[in-house]
Design an enzyme around this catalytic site. Sequence first.
Site, short mmCIF file in Angstrom:
data_model
loop_
_atom_site.label_atom_id
_atom_site.label_comp_id
_atom_site.label_asym_id
_atom_site.label_seq_id
_atom_site.Cartn_x
_atom_site.Cartn_y
_atom_site.Cartn_z
N LYS A 129 -5.60 1.87 14.73
CA LYS A 129 -6.95 1.25 14.96
C LYS A 129 -7.56 1.53 16.28
O LYS A 129 -6.90 0.99 17.32
CB LYS A 129 -6.85 -0.18 14.50
CG LYS A 129 -8.17 -0.57 13.70
CD LYS A 129 -8.23 -1.98 13.28
CE LYS A 129 -9.18 -2.64 12.64
NZ LYS A 129 -8.87 -4.20 12.07
O1 G3P Z 1 -11.60 -6.63 9.66
C1 G3P Z 1 -12.56 -7.11 10.68
C2 G3P Z 1 -12.20 -8.55 10.41
O2 G3P Z 1 -11.14 -9.33 10.75
C3 G3P Z 1 -13.40 -9.26 11.22
O3 G3P Z 1 -13.53 -10.26 10.63
O4 G3P Z 1 -14.68 -12.60 9.93
O5 G3P Z 1 -13.65 -12.02 12.42
O6 G3P Z 1 -15.79 -11.03 11.63
P1 G3P Z 1 -14.66 -11.52 11.16
#
Ligand code: G3P
Length: 218
Positions: free
Chosen positions: A83
């Site tokens: 990634k």
């Molecule tokens: O896959 C990316 C994700 O982990 C981000 O999620 O909820 O931290 O915006 P969030």
Amino acid sequence: MKFFVDTADVDEIRELAPSGLMDGVTTNPSLIMKAGRPMMDVIAEICDVVEGPVSAEVTATEAEAMIAEGRKLAAIAKNVAVKVPLTWDGLIACRTLSNEGNMVNVTLCFNANQALLAGRAGATFISPFIGRLDDIGIDGMELIEEIRIIYDNYENIETEILAASIRTPNHVKLAAMAGADVATVPPAVLKGLVKHPLTDKGLAAFLADWEKTGQSIL
Ligand code: G3P
């Protein structure tokens, strides 16, 4: 639509495995911090449990260093997807790592032009962050729709749209309607998809009536 699970918690991943619904896993540095364990061990253990792509994120910010980190992460297991962030250096790293035969997930995508560049750089997955756009008052789902249109215009772009920063079951439904190839979801959201109060109510009524028959299937 495929489901990836967005967690670095190996116990959660083991628990979800028997469902057959988990097509891969995504992690990021914040999830690794939350797991509180060495990243290399965590990724290796996840790759033992999950056959599909397991995203492991580089933390360098310059292309050469990203490529070196990416090679090290990719050596953990055949199903590691490296990634990289959606920066200029990230795109250079994406092209090199992709040319070397690695899966690459380009993350932190917040607009359609970024996704176009990632497609051109040979990304296996592009990760538009739905929830974080919603957080600032921009409809994240529109971004999925835009990327779908752009990628479908060009046969030479084979990048899969991986809807990320998914926070709710409604996000999952809308991402599927918009044509996302994959949604990466926290375990609680994946398990939440099955829930409906009328399902619970209907099942309780059926079981109560079945009890009255005095029968047993086995
Ligand atoms: O896959 C990316 C994700 O982990 C981000 O999620 O909820 O931290 O915006 P969030």
